[in-house]
Design a protein around this motif. Structure first.
Motif: not given
Length: 635
Positions: A460-464, A483-489, A549-551
């Motif tokens: 559900g959540h990916v941190v790049l 995005d799906s999943p929520a992505v934190t870059r 949340t995406s960021a």
């Protein structure tokens, strides 16, 4: 049992002959011999130590070596013989520095009412050290093979570990460190005094049953509260800061902070004096150090009544002595000696309040009373990277903070298959570690592949996390697309810190400085440095933030550091050394140009109010101490 026959020697530099002769006269007549430095103009102490430890008479069962600025307590030789009788096979140190890990261990021993403690993993305090005769004789051959320009106290620690000899430290310390200029270039470490001194130790018996072997050692050094943790079932010791040791130990950080506020608001005079003398962060760190000391302290035979235990501590002059050195020891590099003594009463009072508060919290926790701290997260997080040591660091750190963390080492050719197999993962952290010369397309393509396979795995959540220099493949405009999943870059820069292994110019330069070698700089490369503790703190914040949340964020908070700047900091905090710069061939500075471009433009910022907690000097110091005392390949 074979009767103890103790010999002694003093390592002497010619400039300190008068002090050394005074030391010899202060001891039992005929007990101490003088061993002169064979090369007094050279700054290394190891050669004199080798001679002193090799000077064991044939008749001796044990040999004691003192540094020439040691000051002995009353009846020291007789006390040393009694200690050797009780622990004939062990190394015994009669001094521990007030800001060292071993000083922290001695404070735990004082709180317990113990006679001695086992040493922490750091240098062996060689101001006053006693060894069995055969072990003493083996030091010089070992040092010739493995000394490699390290200080004698570090070589001694490694030798005793190699020989399988346990080191015990006397509680209280029976030797004080004299206030003489360092001959090894260590004056930048500030005033060095004993953690808990008894000028007249009396007739208290020496007994191995009266021993504390702490699994966690709290200490206060350079204005920072830290703990060295021995992990159960692992041959691993690691020093960590309060953001990590508090959740590991179960300390309620909300309550800890609130009780500091209460301690100061309830005594306006103390609050005014403290705030006038120290920055707020230093006050907080001293409080944290005292709090964890009280949380871990336990009087032998004291029972479960915490108020009775505190009353016992209050009535024990050795406990008072040990607690009054915590603050001055941790601040000895920031204040001159006379200022430390002026502040000692103030620092001691705050330390006492912190220790008592920590002890009461531990008692409440043992009674099962509810705390006000953060609820432990129930998410499962997978840390994936092509850098195995980074994965190892982050998984261990997040686990200590209460997260369900696992590590995944990625092979570039099997990224998709590996990510797709991570069923049950709530949050995937993908740490992208690339060289600045990597082309941007594969860089971006790797991220897209990870997202695609994470989506397939139901994550559900990916941190790049972009842990690299350069800026080529970051967009400079436009809005985020859901995005799906929520992505934190997140862009952070080049990671460094304890337990990060592999080729590293930072580790290499620090390692050279530890051995007093000239630093040779062959590049003008610059780096956005981010400490691994700060990376873990950011991930902890993200994992506790609730709904993902995406960021997209560039969290590099400082301009890039050049190797010249890094060498300067290393010389200030590790050891003063010479630096030689030899410029590399032209055309090899892409990382510099990309870093400058990143500073000039910078990608758009979205969310994440975060800033690194460690400045570069503090971060460099953590690496230096890990390399010297805790790294697996330190031998």
């Amino acid at each position: 049992m074979t009767p103890i026959r103790l010999s002694g020697a003093v390592m002497v530099h010619p400039r300190r002959m008068e002090a050394a002769l005074g030391l010899v006269r202060s001891a039992r007549r005929g007990f101490l011999d003088i061993v002169l430095d064979p090369e007094p103009e050279a700054p290394v102490s190891l050669r004199t130590a080798m001679r002193a430890w090799a000077s064991v008479p044939r008749w001796a069962t044990h040999h004691l070596v003192l540094e020439d600025d040691a000051q002995l307590s009353s009846g020291f030789a007789e006390q040393a013989e009694r200690a050797a009788t009780a622990a004939p096979d062990d190394a015994i140190a009669f001094y521990s520095n007030w800001n060292a890990r071993n000083g922290g261990a001695v404070r735990l021993g004082a709180l317990a009412g113990a006679r001695w403690v086992t040493s922490a993993a750091e240098y062996t305090p060689t101001v006053a050290l006693m060894l069995p005769a055969d072990i003493a004789e083996g030091f010089a051959p070992y040092a010739r093979r493995h000394g490699d320009e390290w200080p004698d106290d570090v070589v001694m620690a490694r030798y005793l570990s190699h020989a399988g000899v346990r080191t015990l430290i006397a509680v209280p310390n029976l030797v004080q460190h004299g206030d003489l200029p360092s001959l090894s270039g260590n004056d930048f470490h500030g005033l060095r005094l004993a953690a808990c001194l008894a000028p007249d130790p009396g007739d208290r018996p020496w007994c191995l049953a009266d021993l504390v072997d702490p699994a966690v050692v709290p200490y206060f050094e350079f204005g920072v509260a830290q703990c060295q943790i021995t992990y159960p079932g692992q041959d691993r010791r690691l020093t960590v800061g309060s953001r990590r040791f508090a959740p590991y130990l179960g300390i309620d950080t909300v309550r800890c902070s609130a009780e500091l506020v209460q301690a100061l608001t309830s005594d306006p005079g103390l609050a005014h004096s403290i705030s006038s003398a120290l920055p707020s962060r230093t006050v907080e760190e001293l409080w944290n150090a005292a709090y964890v000391l009280g949380f871990l302290g336990q009087r032998h035979g004291g029972g479960d009544d915490v108020e009775k235990q505190i009353a016992t501590w209050r009535s024990d002059p050795l406990v008072d002595s040990a607690l009054h050195t915590l603050g001055p020891g941790g601040l000895c590099t920031s204040f001159a000696g006379q200022d430390l003594f002026r502040l000692s009463g103030l620092l001691g009072e705050l330390t006492w309040r912190g220790v008592c508060a920590g002890a009461r919290m531990k008692a409440d926790a043992q009674r099962g009373q509810r705390t006000t701290g953060r609820k432990q997260p129930s998410l499962t997080v997978s840390i994936a990277s092509t850098n195995p040591s980074l994965v190892h660091c982050l998984v261990n750190d997040l686990t200590d903070r209460g997260h369900q963390a696992r590590g995944v080492f990625l092979d570039d050719e099997e990224v998709g298959e590996t990510i797709s197999s991570l069923g049950g993962t709530d949050v995937l952290v993908y740490a992208l570690c690339t060289d600045a010369s990597d082309p941007p397309l594969p860089h971006a393509q790797r991220c897209e592949d990870v997202l695609s396979h994470a989506r397939s795995a139901g994550i559900g959540h990916v941190v790049l996390m972009d842990l690299s220099e350069g800026n080529a493949d970051w967009p400079t405009s436009g809005e985020l697309v859901p995005d799906s999943p929520a992505v934190t870059r997140v862009r952070l820069g080049t990671p460094y810190g304890p337990e990060l292994t592999g080729p590293s110019p930072i580790n290499s330069l620090i390692h050279q400085a530890l051995r007093r070698q000239t630093l040779i700089l062959r590049s003008e490369a610059r780096f956005h440095l981010v400490h691994v503790w700060d990376i873990a703190e950011l991930l902890d914040q993200l994992l506790r933030s609730g709904s993902p949340t995406s960021a997209r964020c560039d969290l590099r908070h400082s301009r890039p550091v050049s190797l010249r700047d890094l060498a300067s900091v290393i010389g200030e905090v590790v050891h003063p050394v010479d630096t030689v710069f030899t410029c590399e061939a032209p055309g090899d500075h892409r990382a510099d140009r990309d870093a400058e471009a990143s500073d000039a433009t910078g990608p758009p910022q979205y969310g994440l109010a975060w800033a690194p907690a460690l400045d570069l000097p503090e971060g460099v110091r953590t690496v230096a101490q890990w390399l010297a005392y805790e790294a697996e390949d330190r031998q």
